[in-house]
Motif scaffolding. Structure first.
Motif, mmCIF file in Angstrom:
data_model
loop_
_atom_site.group_PDB
_atom_site.id
_atom_site.type_symbol
_atom_site.label_atom_id
_atom_site.label_comp_id
_atom_site.label_asym_id
_atom_site.label_seq_id
_atom_site.Cartn_x
_atom_site.Cartn_y
_atom_site.Cartn_z
ATOM 1 N N PHE A 114 -4.967 -10.951 19.744
ATOM 2 C CA PHE A 114 -6.059 -10.949 20.717
ATOM 3 C C PHE A 114 -6.921 -9.746 20.360
ATOM 4 O O PHE A 114 -6.398 -8.641 20.177
ATOM 5 C CB PHE A 114 -5.546 -10.757 22.150
ATOM 6 N N GLU A 115 -8.222 -9.941 20.266
ATOM 7 C CA GLU A 115 -9.143 -8.862 19.919
ATOM 8 C C GLU A 115 -10.300 -8.899 20.914
ATOM 9 O O GLU A 115 -11.084 -9.841 20.919
ATOM 10 C CB GLU A 115 -9.663 -9.071 18.499
ATOM 11 N N HIS A 174 -12.555 -1.491 22.886
ATOM 12 C CA HIS A 174 -11.936 -2.294 21.834
ATOM 13 C C HIS A 174 -10.438 -2.332 22.110
ATOM 14 O O HIS A 174 -9.781 -1.288 22.132
ATOM 15 C CB HIS A 174 -12.225 -1.698 20.461
ATOM 16 N N ILE A 175 -9.921 -3.531 22.330
ATOM 17 C CA ILE A 175 -8.501 -3.708 22.621
ATOM 18 C C ILE A 175 -7.950 -4.737 21.647
ATOM 19 O O ILE A 175 -8.510 -5.829 21.488
ATOM 20 C CB ILE A 175 -8.283 -4.195 24.076
ATOM 21 N N HIS A 176 -6.835 -4.406 21.007
ATOM 22 C CA HIS A 176 -6.183 -5.301 20.059
ATOM 23 C C HIS A 176 -4.733 -5.481 20.490
ATOM 24 O O HIS A 176 -4.052 -4.497 20.802
ATOM 25 C CB HIS A 176 -6.235 -4.700 18.643
ATOM 26 N N ARG A 177 -4.274 -6.714 20.523
ATOM 27 C CA ARG A 177 -2.885 -7.008 20.827
ATOM 28 C C ARG A 177 -2.361 -8.047 19.841
ATOM 29 O O ARG A 177 -2.978 -9.083 19.637
ATOM 30 C CB ARG A 177 -2.714 -7.574 22.251
ATOM 31 N N ASP A 178 -1.212 -7.744 19.237
ATOM 32 C CA ASP A 178 -0.494 -8.722 18.426
ATOM 33 C C ASP A 178 0.425 -9.499 19.359
ATOM 34 O O ASP A 178 0.871 -8.973 20.382
ATOM 35 C CB ASP A 178 0.343 -8.026 17.348
ATOM 36 N N GLU A 215 -4.110 -6.247 32.616
ATOM 37 C CA GLU A 215 -4.193 -7.678 32.899
ATOM 38 C C GLU A 215 -3.833 -8.510 31.679
ATOM 39 O O GLU A 215 -3.081 -9.474 31.772
ATOM 40 C CB GLU A 215 -5.597 -8.036 33.398
ATOM 41 N N LEU A 216 -4.342 -8.143 30.517
ATOM 42 C CA LEU A 216 -4.033 -8.872 29.295
ATOM 43 C C LEU A 216 -2.545 -8.762 28.971
ATOM 44 O O LEU A 216 -1.901 -9.759 28.637
ATOM 45 C CB LEU A 216 -4.891 -8.352 28.140
ATOM 46 N N ASP A 217 -1.979 -7.578 29.099
ATOM 47 C CA ASP A 217 -0.547 -7.394 28.851
ATOM 48 C C ASP A 217 0.293 -8.202 29.834
ATOM 49 O O ASP A 217 1.318 -8.784 29.468
ATOM 50 C CB ASP A 217 -0.168 -5.915 28.921
ATOM 51 N N VAL A 255 -11.550 -12.636 21.032
ATOM 52 C CA VAL A 255 -11.225 -13.555 19.945
ATOM 53 C C VAL A 255 -9.711 -13.715 19.920
ATOM 54 O O VAL A 255 -8.970 -12.728 19.877
ATOM 55 C CB VAL A 255 -11.751 -13.043 18.584
ATOM 56 N N VAL A 256 -9.274 -14.963 19.948
ATOM 57 C CA VAL A 256 -7.858 -15.289 20.025
ATOM 58 C C VAL A 256 -7.446 -16.063 18.782
ATOM 59 O O VAL A 256 -8.096 -17.044 18.426
ATOM 60 C CB VAL A 256 -7.581 -16.163 21.268
#
Length: 105
Positions: free
Chosen positions: A65-66, A5-9, A89-91, A59-60
């Protein structure tokens, strides 16, 4: 079964976040053999991804980003490494898009 589970604001807005998500999906398909399906919505997009031993979704929204993924038994043993690589990679994609100038219409 292991889960990630990765969450990014972020502050990209929906259009630019969508570009990041699509780039992530293209990279996942090319480098990791994932099968990605994109579902566009008004307030969010969902990218479902799958391959042997992995199933999940990204989910964007205009400000988040979740990513949630389930790993099968064999890949579950590599959960930490896989999660770390996804985060990097997401960062990287988020940072690159945040630095790029906004397109004017």
């Amino acid at each position: 079964m292991s889960t990630i589970h990765i969450h990014r604001d972020h502050h990209l807005g929906m259009a630019r976040a969508r570009e990041v998500a699509w780039q992530w999906a293209e990279d996942a398909e090319a480098r990791l053999g994932m099968e990605c399906t994109v579902y566009e919505g008004d307030d969010s997009d969902t990218i479902e991804f799958t391959r042997s031993g992995v199933k999940g979704e990204l989910v964007v929204t205009a400000d988040t980003f979740e990513l949630k993924a389930k790993l099968g038994l064999l890949l579950g043993a590599l959960r930490g490494t896989i999660e770390s690589e996804i985060e990097k990679e997401l960062d990287r994609l988020l940072a690159a898009k945040a630095k790029s100038p906004k397109k004017r219409k």
